[in-house]
Design an enzyme around this catalytic site. Structure first.
Site, PDB file in Angstrom:
ATOM      1  N   HIS A 236      43.073  42.850  41.924  1.00 44.20           N
ATOM      2  CA  HIS A 236      44.031  42.739  42.738  1.00 44.20           C
ATOM      3  C   HIS A 236      44.059  43.151  44.015  1.00 44.20           C
ATOM      4  CE1 HIS A 236      44.726  47.079  43.114  1.00 44.20           C
ATOM      5  NE2 HIS A 236      44.604  47.041  41.699  1.00 44.20           N
ATOM      6  N   GLU A 310      45.576  48.339  33.595  1.00 40.72           N
ATOM      7  CA  GLU A 310      44.546  49.328  34.315  1.00 40.72           C
ATOM      8  C   GLU A 310      44.501  50.491  33.057  1.00 40.72           C
ATOM      9  OE1 GLU A 310      42.085  49.896  35.390  1.00 40.72           O
ATOM     10  OE2 GLU A 310      42.346  50.126  37.444  1.00 40.72           O
TER      11      GLU A 310
END
Length: 449
Positions: A236, A310
């Site tokens: 990201h 995550e």
């Protein structure tokens, strides 16, 4: 201070064009394209300052190095090293690949599937000896590192060599087993970057692998891979917490303006690459990155997979690294030197991440290959820890070695599965950031996870 090593494969050679196995034969020279690509490497590296330049003595590598050298201001003299010679295949060199396949079918299959076990029986003056090309090349690479790295601590080294020895230089540095010799790709005139944190035996970070965009090739070509799935793994874009070195983990922090710009740059970089499907972590920062990239691919629907979320840092989340140092100083230091041993307070450990991320990743591969299409390309956008765990698994590394892998915000990695999950994947490229910085080095924010 880290010692940076830039590794380049020689330019296209006459034997490359003719599909002839080169090995240590010195009959092959650069083609016109090989020379032109070497000039492009020189331009790409011209802003860097090198303390040493090493090269294989074989003329295809030497010609490439001399061309690059002409673009480097105040460059040191070129040093030739026999330890950078290409893999030794005495019974095969100067033969066409198809000829080798026909004459040595069992040996060729072993070479492709079990390279660490592949051997040749070589005649000698007193009889014969068994020669293990890959294992001996791996030892050759280790010896080069042990002799050269201590000479240039904190400096920058350029190496120009060959496909096989480059693979072994990279693999031996970061801990990849010789059995996975074919799982790392090296294109002609591609650029790789390694960072040695200290001497031999200490952590070595693979900053990037097989960059080809300076050659006008957005992503590396598939080489001799004639079927299968290609996955584009993207981290990201940047968040404010990345910039602040604040641990975000599973707190849903959005992209900042620079992160959105990185997403746009990644989208521009990949706009001409056919993308058949896309999967993201459900969290805001990867999902928005994926959506920005897919603006150039409006017919692709984005799916989310919770297994790509995550790592949970538990009680560390939302805290600056300086704050964690005060409260959990010993544990934070342990995380930096032996991450596999750390259980995050009220969070996860790396084994937890591995056990949810890899089933999700393998599920993506399995689902895509079940379609029966000859070629497919998928986009997967996730996080630093997730990407590192996946890439470690692909390279046969344990999660203990996640610091050996770099993932910049907005970086692109390329993994090919020629035969789905039945055979080992090929890491074609890793941590490409040229679309973000315009240069060969990763200049994205370091940031906390």
């Amino acid at each position: 201070m880290a010692t940076r090593v830039v590794i380049v494969r020689h330019g296209q050679s006459t034997y490359n064009i003719q599909q002839i196995i080169q090995g240590r034969s010195d009959q092959s020279v650069l083609t016109d394209k090989g020379r032109a690509d070497a000039q492009k490497v020189g331009t790409a590296l011209s802003s860097l300052s090198f303390d040493a330049i090493y090269c294989s003595p074989l003329q295809r590598a030497k010609q490439t190095a001399e061309t690059i050298l002409s673009y480097l201001p105040n460059a040191p003299r070129l040093q030739l090293s026999d330890q950078l010679m290409e893999i030794d295949l005495p019974l095969w060199q100067n033969l066409q690949k198809n000829e080798v396949k026909e004459k040595f079918p069992e040996d060729y299959q072993r070479w492709k599937e079990r390279p660490h076990e592949f051997s040749m029986v070589i005649p000698t003056a007193v009889g014969s000896k068994e020669h293990f090309p890959v294992l001996e090349l791996y030892k050759q690479a280790e010896q080069f590192w042990q002799e050269v790295i201590p000479l240039y601590q904190g400096g920058t080294i350029l190496i120009v060599a060959h496909n096989g020895i480059n693979r072994c230089l990279i693999s031996s540095a970061i801990g990849v087993n010789p059995a996975l010799y074919h799982s790392i790709r090296q294109s002609n005139c591609a650029i790789n970057v390694l960072n040695f944190t200290g001497g031999w035996g200490e952590t070595v970070q693979l900053e990037s692998l097989n960059q080809t965009s300076h050659l006008g090739e957005t992503l590396p070509k598939r080489g001799d891979i004639d079927q299968g799935l290609r996955l584009l793994l993207v981290r990201h874009g940047e968040t404010d917490w990345n910039r602040e070195s604040r641990f975000q983990g599973q707190i849903d922090v959005p992209l900042n303006d620079n992160g959105r710009k990185q997403g746009q740059q990644a989208g521009e970089f990949l706009k001409d690459i056919p993308i058949d499907f896309a999967v993201s972590s459900p969290m805001l920062r990867p999902k928005e990155t994926a959506e920005i990239i897919l603006q150039s691919h409006p017919n692709v629907n984005l799916q989310v997979d919770d297994g790509l979320r995550e790592i949970s840092h538990g009680l560390w989340e939302g805290k600056l690294e300086s704050e964690i140092t005060q409260e959990y100083g010993e544990l934070l230091n342990q995380w930096k030197v032996a991450p596999e041993t750390v259980q995050m307070p009220e969070g996860e450990n790396l084994q937890d991440v591995l056990e949810r991320a890899m089933p999700s990743w393998n599920g993506i591969v399995k689902s895509a290959t079940a379609s029966g299409l000859e070629f497919q390309t998928g986009l997967v956008v996730a996080h630093d820890a997730i990407n590192k765990v996946v890439l470690c698994d692909i390279l046969g590394l344990s999660p203990a070695l996640i610091w050996n892998i770099k993932q910049g915000n907005g970086a692109v990695s390329v993994i090919d599965y020629p035969q789905g999950l039945d055979k080992a994947p090929v890491l074609q490229a890793m941590n490409i950031t040229t679309h973000l910085s315009g240069g060969v080095l990763d200049k994205t924010a370091a940031g906390a996870l």
